[in-house]
Design an enzyme around this catalytic site. Structure first.
Site, PDB file in Angstrom:
ATOM      1  N   HIS A  28      -3.763 -24.639 -23.777  1.00  0.00           N
ATOM      2  CA  HIS A  28      -5.156 -25.091 -23.809  1.00  0.00           C
ATOM      3  C   HIS A  28      -5.631 -25.311 -25.243  1.00  0.00           C
ATOM      4  O   HIS A  28      -6.176 -26.373 -25.576  1.00  0.00           O
ATOM      5  CB  HIS A  28      -6.035 -24.040 -23.119  1.00  0.00           C
ATOM      6  N   GLU A  29      -5.392 -24.325 -26.086  1.00  0.00           N
ATOM      7  CA  GLU A  29      -5.853 -24.431 -27.474  1.00  0.00           C
ATOM      8  C   GLU A  29      -5.054 -25.470 -28.254  1.00  0.00           C
ATOM      9  O   GLU A  29      -5.597 -26.123 -29.152  1.00  0.00           O
ATOM     10  CB  GLU A  29      -5.752 -23.061 -28.158  1.00  0.00           C
TER      11      GLU A  29
END
Length: 439
Positions: A28-29
């Site tokens: 996600h990051e």
């Protein structure tokens, strides 16, 4: 010893949860990071975990990559961010404002924020597609692949490679016909199977098309708590023989939560008895939801279908479809919970997610990877909800800015962020209370 076993189970659940969460959050990051970098936004820190850093290195772009002591997620801190949550800003050199998230063009901010959830979906699609590619696709003929172990009392003259032509008086030409044939013929421990074997058509004795074979165990269910496993064959319930899986479902429903005694045969272990009580659950139907008593087992077959290689395009389509199905069911379930169609106990918290993750890991690597893909989709979906402090909330602010041609006022955004944070924390507490009191 019981305490030590339970404590060991908790540690296993926590470790599995940490591994799964670290993978999902890192992906996600990374979505935020890579799209931000490509959009001209500078990332100062990419951290796996929070707190004091354990190891780190700085790359040629000036980003510090680090692993921190608390493995409960991660973050990207862009230039000018006041903290790891990218909430607030710090003064930067005017010449570098374009490299900050707040100073970047609207399109760059929108793309950078949206990339996190999108990368979660990409991870899910890749996992589901990879599993479809690896497992193969059932051939069009109803051809028997690997045959699973059955109790010696159940006659089985079928062989791997047999093409099923019919069962009893019911013809079988497709996989859908197999289900229709199972409904057409009376339940019996021995059925007459018409097959084509090595070019010749013959009739052999075999089990019921869908005997009471456990295909899977639902996490946090009565079956999981009792210790049932995939591959188990249920022989009887409260002393009454069970021939077909649907009979088990009917008898469990009729008990309405009363403890039932299952006699179970397990490959390599023989026969054992388990006492468990079904739990009420809300299940989706074509018209909504229905509440049923369930012990948490899904039916299986005594054989795997023969498969053919799955093409890359076909596997990708499967990955997209499965990811979209999870998103759709999440939307339906959330709406049904909000409108009171189903119990709010369907919302779980960190404890239930950790237990489910631990059980998936215990069931094998493939199950664990599959569950990571499911969680990745769920986290991507939750982050897209239009709640301030979540990615979806930021996207709403950006959309307003695009329409109004000016950003929302700092005061309004601060108030909405506080409200959003309160909502997120309330949901976390609510889910945790459900974990403790909804059983």
């Amino acid at each position: 010893m019981a305490f030590l076993g339970e404590f060991g189970g908790v540690i296993w659940n926590v470790l599995a949860f940490v591994v799964a969460l670290s993978i999902i959050v890192t992906v996600h990051e990374y979505g935020h990071y890579i799209i931000g970098r490509l959009s001209g936004i500078k990332a100062e820190v990419f951290s796996v975990g929070f707190g004091p850093k354990l190891i780190s290195r700085r790359d040629k772009h000036g980003t510090l990559w680090q692993v921190a002591a608390l493995p409960l997620g991660g973050y990207v801190r862009f230039l000018g961010d006041a903290n790891a949550a990218s909430a607030g800003s710090e003064a930067v050199d005017p010449a570098l404002v374009r490299q900050t998230l707040g100073g970047a063009p609207l399109w760059a901010r929108f793309a950078t924020v949206a990339a996190g959830p999108i990368f979660n979906f990409i991870l899910s699609i890749a996992v589901f597609a990879g599993m479809a590619f690896w497992q193969g696709t059932p051939v069009e003929d109803v051809q028997i692949g690997r045959i699973h172990a059955l109790p010696e009392s159940q006659t089985n003259e079928l062989k791997s490679g047999d093409v099923v032509l019919g069962i009893g008086d019911a013809p079988v030409a497709t996989w859908a016909d197999l289900g229709k044939a199972a409904e057409a013929v009376p339940a019996a421990s021995v059925q007459q199977w018409h097959v084509r074997r090595d070019g010749a058509e013959l009739t052999v004795a075999g089990p019921d098309p869908f005997p009471a074979v456990v295909g899977g165990i639902a996490p946090r269910s009565a079956a999981a708590a009792a210790g049932l496993e995939a591959g188990d064959v249920i022989l009887s319930i409260d002393g009454t023989p069970v021939t077909r899986f649907v009979e088990l479902r009917d008898k469990v429903g009729a008990a309405e939560g009363r403890p039932v005694l299952l006699q179970v045969w397990r490959p390599g272990a023989g026969v054992a008895e388990y006492t468990l009580a079904a739990r009420e659950q809300d299940l989706p139907t074509a018209t909504g939801f229905e509440r049923r008593w369930l012990i948490g087992v899904t039916g299986g077959s005594f054989f795997d279908p023969a498969t053919r290689p799955t093409g890359p395009g076909e596997a990708l389509g499967t990955g997209v479809t499965r990811t979209w199905d999870i998103i759709g069911s999440s939307i339906t379930g959330l709406w049904a919970t909000v409108t009171g169609q189903i119990s709010s106990c369907n919302i779980g918290g960190a404890i239930s997610i950790a237990e489910t993750t631990g059980q998936a890991a215990s069931a094998g690597g493939a199950n664990f990877i599959w569950w990571i893909a499911v969680l990745s989709t769920a986290i991507g979906f939750l982050n897209l909800l239009p709640v301030p402090v979540l990615d979806g909330g930021h996207l709403v602010f950006f959309t307003y800015e695009a329409i109004a041609r000016r950003p929302a006022s700092e005061r309004v955004m601060s108030i909405l962020n506080v409200i959003g944070l309160a909502l997120v924390l309330s949901l976390m507490v609510f889910g945790l209370s459900n974990d403790l009191f909804c059983r």
